[in-house]
Write an enzyme that holds these catalytic residues in place. Structure first.
Site, PDB file in Angstrom:
ATOM      1  N   TYR A 135     -26.293  30.066   3.490  1.00 25.54           N
ATOM      2  CA  TYR A 135     -26.104  29.004   4.470  1.00 25.54           C
ATOM      3  C   TYR A 135     -24.956  29.352   5.390  1.00 25.54           C
ATOM      4  CZ  TYR A 135     -22.190  26.975   1.754  1.00 25.54           C
ATOM      5  OH  TYR A 135     -20.998  26.773   1.091  1.00 25.54           O
ATOM      6  N   CYS A 136     -25.058  28.859   6.612  1.00 27.95           N
ATOM      7  CA  CYS A 136     -24.002  29.027   7.614  1.00 27.95           C
ATOM      8  C   CYS A 136     -23.667  27.619   8.114  1.00 27.95           C
ATOM      9  CB  CYS A 136     -24.467  29.951   8.740  1.00 27.95           C
ATOM     10  SG  CYS A 136     -25.971  29.399   9.568  1.00 27.95           S
ATOM     11  N   ASP A 137     -23.161  27.501   9.305  1.00 28.95           N
ATOM     12  CA  ASP A 137     -22.789  26.180   9.805  1.00 28.95           C
ATOM     13  C   ASP A 137     -24.021  25.329  10.116  1.00 28.95           C
ATOM     14  OD1 ASP A 137     -20.816  24.253  10.597  1.00 28.95           O
ATOM     15  OD2 ASP A 137     -21.310  24.712  12.676  1.00 28.95           O
TER      16      ASP A 137
END
Length: 103
Positions: free
Chosen positions: A63-65
């Protein structure tokens, strides 16, 4: 080659509790320190190429932002033979029970 799978942010809790998964937070160190998913390792997207020890037998949940960077990287890793999941909406979409927030 494994297929790339996307999962909802709600599904993250399922993978946190599994021993056959590795949750990877692709945001920078400052963002990770401010809050992250419990048990996630922080490997910033811009430094990912430097990281050489990815477990081949685990599901890599990225996951990222907001979900864009994790989707691109999950696709690349799937082409290399890793089992990957990308979280739709990224950290901003996550509201689960494994949220760690710094005070």
């Amino acid at each position: 080659m494994f297929p790339l799978e996307t999962i909802s942010a709600k599904m993250l809790d399922y993978y946190v509790d599994r021993k056959d998964s590795l949750i990877i937070d692709l945001r920078d160190e400052k963002e990770y320190a401010e809050g992250h998913v419990k048990g996630a390792v922080n490997i910033p997207y811009g430094k990912f190429d430097e990281y050489r020890k990815l477990p081949e037998k685990k599901v890599l949940v990225l996951y990222c932002d907001r979900g864009g960077a994790s989707l691109m990287l999950a696709r690349q890793l799937a082409k290399k033979g890793y089992m990957t999941r990308s979280v739709i909406g990224g950290f901003r979409a996550y509201r689960g029970r494994n949220l760690v927030i710094s005070s």
